[in-house]
Design a protein around this motif. Structure first.
Motif, PDB file in Angstrom:
ATOM      1  N   ASN A  41     -11.667  -8.855  14.543  1.00  0.00           N
ATOM      2  CA  ASN A  41     -10.477  -8.998  15.389  1.00  0.00           C
ATOM      3  C   ASN A  41      -9.245  -9.417  14.608  1.00  0.00           C
ATOM      4  OD1 ASN A  41     -11.899  -8.268  17.691  1.00  0.00           O
ATOM      5  ND2 ASN A  41     -12.542 -10.390  18.107  1.00  0.00           N
ATOM      6  N   ASP A  42      -9.452 -10.145  13.511  1.00  0.00           N
ATOM      7  CA  ASP A  42      -8.306 -10.633  12.732  1.00  0.00           C
ATOM      8  C   ASP A  42      -7.979  -9.708  11.553  1.00  0.00           C
ATOM      9  OD1 ASP A  42     -10.620 -11.134  11.372  1.00  0.00           O
ATOM     10  OD2 ASP A  42     -10.022 -13.131  10.657  1.00  0.00           O
ATOM     11  N   TYR A  43      -8.481  -8.471  11.593  1.00  0.00           N
ATOM     12  CA  TYR A  43      -8.245  -7.552  10.464  1.00  0.00           C
ATOM     13  C   TYR A  43      -6.775  -7.185  10.363  1.00  0.00           C
ATOM     14  CZ  TYR A  43      -8.093  -3.259   7.757  1.00  0.00           C
ATOM     15  OH  TYR A  43      -7.769  -2.296   6.834  1.00  0.00           O
ATOM     16  N   LYS A  44      -6.277  -7.143   9.126  1.00  0.00           N
ATOM     17  CA  LYS A  44      -4.916  -6.688   8.849  1.00  0.00           C
ATOM     18  C   LYS A  44      -4.968  -5.586   7.802  1.00  0.00           C
ATOM     19  CE  LYS A  44      -2.570 -11.075   9.806  1.00  0.00           C
ATOM     20  NZ  LYS A  44      -1.686 -12.137   9.237  1.00  0.00           N
ATOM     21  N   ALA A  45      -4.086  -4.617   7.928  1.00  0.00           N
ATOM     22  CA  ALA A  45      -4.052  -3.502   6.977  1.00  0.00           C
ATOM     23  C   ALA A  45      -3.738  -4.010   5.573  1.00  0.00           C
ATOM     24  CB  ALA A  45      -3.007  -2.475   7.407  1.00  0.00           C
ATOM     25  N   PRO A  46      -4.265  -3.353   4.533  1.00  0.00           N
ATOM     26  CA  PRO A  46      -4.000  -3.812   3.154  1.00  0.00           C
ATOM     27  C   PRO A  46      -2.530  -3.628   2.797  1.00  0.00           C
ATOM     28  CG  PRO A  46      -5.094  -1.677   3.135  1.00  0.00           C
ATOM     29  CD  PRO A  46      -5.123  -2.148   4.551  1.00  0.00           C
ATOM     30  N   SER A  47      -2.066  -4.443   1.870  1.00  0.00           N
ATOM     31  CA  SER A  47      -0.680  -4.338   1.415  1.00  0.00           C
ATOM     32  C   SER A  47      -0.512  -3.116   0.519  1.00  0.00           C
ATOM     33  CB  SER A  47      -0.276  -5.599   0.647  1.00  0.00           C
ATOM     34  OG  SER A  47      -1.050  -5.704  -0.543  1.00  0.00           O
ATOM     35  N   SER A  48       0.727  -2.719   0.329  1.00  0.00           N
ATOM     36  CA  SER A  48       1.029  -1.590  -0.536  1.00  0.00           C
ATOM     37  C   SER A  48       0.583  -1.860  -1.967  1.00  0.00           C
ATOM     38  CB  SER A  48       2.529  -1.293  -0.498  1.00  0.00           C
ATOM     39  OG  SER A  48       2.877  -0.326  -1.460  1.00  0.00           O
ATOM     40  N   GLU A  49       0.782  -3.102  -2.421  1.00  0.00           N
ATOM     41  CA  GLU A  49       0.406  -3.471  -3.779  1.00  0.00           C
ATOM     42  C   GLU A  49      -1.104  -3.355  -3.978  1.00  0.00           C
ATOM     43  OE1 GLU A  49       0.851  -4.494  -7.656  1.00  0.00           O
ATOM     44  OE2 GLU A  49       2.455  -4.107  -6.207  1.00  0.00           O
ATOM     45  N   LYS A  50      -1.875  -3.813  -2.996  1.00  0.00           N
ATOM     46  CA  LYS A  50      -3.334  -3.741  -3.088  1.00  0.00           C
ATOM     47  C   LYS A  50      -3.815  -2.294  -3.036  1.00  0.00           C
ATOM     48  CE  LYS A  50      -7.599  -5.470  -0.984  1.00  0.00           C
ATOM     49  NZ  LYS A  50      -8.193  -6.253   0.130  1.00  0.00           N
ATOM     50  N   ALA A  51      -3.169  -1.485  -2.197  1.00  0.00           N
ATOM     51  CA  ALA A  51      -3.591  -0.088  -2.030  1.00  0.00           C
ATOM     52  C   ALA A  51      -3.419   0.705  -3.313  1.00  0.00           C
ATOM     53  CB  ALA A  51      -2.806   0.566  -0.895  1.00  0.00           C
ATOM     54  N   ARG A  52      -2.342   0.443  -4.070  1.00  0.00           N
ATOM     55  CA  ARG A  52      -2.078   1.257  -5.256  1.00  0.00           C
ATOM     56  C   ARG A  52      -2.715   0.700  -6.528  1.00  0.00           C
ATOM     57  NH1 ARG A  52       4.162  -0.309  -5.091  1.00  0.00           N
ATOM     58  NH2 ARG A  52       4.184  -2.090  -6.509  1.00  0.00           N
TER      59      ARG A  52
END
Length: 451
Positions: A41-52
């Motif tokens: 329930n507390d999931y947040k999308a990954p940041s741009s920095e983490k994704a790349r």
């Protein structure tokens, strides 16, 4: 109403970022939606920095694990290293490397070639020496080819760099738009444009008008299309994926027969031109692939007539094919004993002795792929069966390498020009190989996400 609200949010995301609507048909998108639904329930999308950075490396590692079954086929079916050159948006010369066999085209990497270009490439005038320089560079520096020095179990069948081109499509479109062209030169806007131009433009416009109204020109176009259509179909066949090595020799014979049927007067001259070109492209591997394809020895196949009216002959009765087979065996075998281990089983195969004489084998050559046939009935001739599977698995053109640059240009585009070569390489690796893996899933052939 709640579902519609979520749909609208997805639509806004697509519109805001210029993402094509076709992405909704992609099974990867559906997997992403399912994963989000199952997330905490507390999931947040990954940041741009983490994704790349971190996530991109994890994605590449995950894809590498899924590619293990494909890499395992390199030992049993061999592979060909296919490459092509390109210049990216930062004007850096790149050469990509793909490992290709009957399981698909696996993207390995794209390497910056600027160093070798500056040192020892520009002064080479002939293509042959340029090719040798590229191969030497790969053997010394390339990730894909270096494994062949370290692991003797792997067998490299060929390093391929071939290009095909055709003007057939252009001429075909001309005939389709003949009426539209005739209408265009009758419009007042055309006449006004021609009058306003200088003398050179007016002469060019009049030349166009004369050509479009010339029936002899269109008759010549129709004749050219009749002659070049068989050539175009062979080129199209070569550019596709799948088992091609065993078919190309037969396709060339069919092409000549169809051209002979389309034209009688100048066939001998056209045939000589095509044969001269084929001699430059043909290698012993083509002859060996043709001779190791079981269906070309089938009695029902041999009873059919080729286009052009000539009777079909089995590969072992074709002098040119047999010479190519013997030359290929000479290259594959390191000594006379090894070559004899290939020649004697080849006689057993084409004379249909042992397992090849079974009724089931005669029936299966029509329905089975050649590689499947060798895997099923090749137990009595294991050395030849191993060679057959490796030869028949190889590509006959480097079209897969050229298609890969389309993927690269979509990822490392003008809008995305800040990507460095290393990151772009990872993105292309993940994109290309995920697509290749997906082609072997059931959902690729059936269901809502078909192809």
């Amino acid at each position: 109403m709640e579902r519609s609200a979520v749909d609208l949010k997805i639509e806004r995301e697509l519109c805001a970022n210029g993402i094509p609507f076709n992405v909704l048909r992609n099974p990867q998108f559906q997997e992403m939606v399912t994963a989000i639904k199952r997330a905490p329930n507390d999931y947040k999308a990954p940041s741009s920095e983490k994704a790349r950075t971190v996530l991109l490396d994890e994605c590449v590692g995950d894809v590498e694990k899924e590619l293990i079954p494909f890499k395992d086929t390199w030992y049993s079916h061999g592979l060909s290293i296919v490459s092509d050159g390109w210049i990216n948006v930062k004007y850096k010369p790149l050469i990509n490397v793909l490992a290709v066999n009957n399981r698909g085209s696996m993207f390995m990497y794209a390497e910056d070639f600027s160093e070798i270009l500056q040192k020892e490439f520009f002064w080479l005038e002939d293509t042959y020496n340029k090719g040798k320089t590229i191969v030497k560079y790969f053997m010394n520096h390339g990730q894909a080819l270096s494994m062949f020095r370290e692991n003797s179990k792997l067998e490299l069948l060929q390093v391929a760099k071939t290009r095909f081109a055709s003007h057939y499509i252009l001429l075909k479109r001309l005939t389709l738009y003949r009426e539209a062209l005739s209408t265009t030169i009758s419009l007042n806007s055309w006449r006004d444009w021609a009058k306003q131009g200088d003398e050179q433009a007016r002469n060019a416009a009049q030349t166009v008008v004369n050509i479009i109204r010339d029936d002899n020109f269109w008759n010549e176009v129709e004749n050219i299309l009749k002659i070049t259509k068989p050539i175009y179909m062979v080129v199209k066949f070569c550019d596709g994926e799948g088992l091609k090595m065993g078919e190309i020799y037969e396709k060339m014979d069919i092409m000549l027969g169809e051209i002979k049927y389309a034209m009688e007067l100048y066939f001998s001259q056209v045939k000589q031109i095509l044969l001269n070109r084929w001699e430059k492209m043909s290698i012993p591997l083509h002859c060996l692939g043709f001779a190791l394809s079981p269906r070309f020895y089938d009695t029902r196949f041999l009873e059919t007539i080729e286009p052009g009216g000539e009777k079909r002959t089995a590969p072992n009765n074709d002098k040119q094919v047999v010479n190519g087979v013997l030359e290929a065996f000479n290259r594959i075998g390191e000594n006379e004993a090894e070559r004899n281990l290939l020649r004697a089983p080849f006689a057993t195969f084409h004379m249909k002795k042992g397992l090849y004489s079974l009724l089931a084998a005669h029936l299966d050559v029509v329905t089975m792929e050649a590689i499947d046939g060798w895997s099923t009935y090749g137990a009595k001739t294991p050395e030849l069966a191993e060679v057959a599977k490796k030869v028949l698995s190889q590509p006959i053109s480097s079209s897969s390498a050229e298609r890969n640059w389309s993927t690269y240009s979509n990822i490392h585009s003008v809008k995305r020009n800040r990507l460095n070569c290393k990151t772009a390489d990872k993105l292309v690796y993940a994109h290309s190989n995920i697509r290749m893996i997906s082609r072997f899933s059931e959902s690729y052939k059936e269901g809502p996400h078909k192809k």
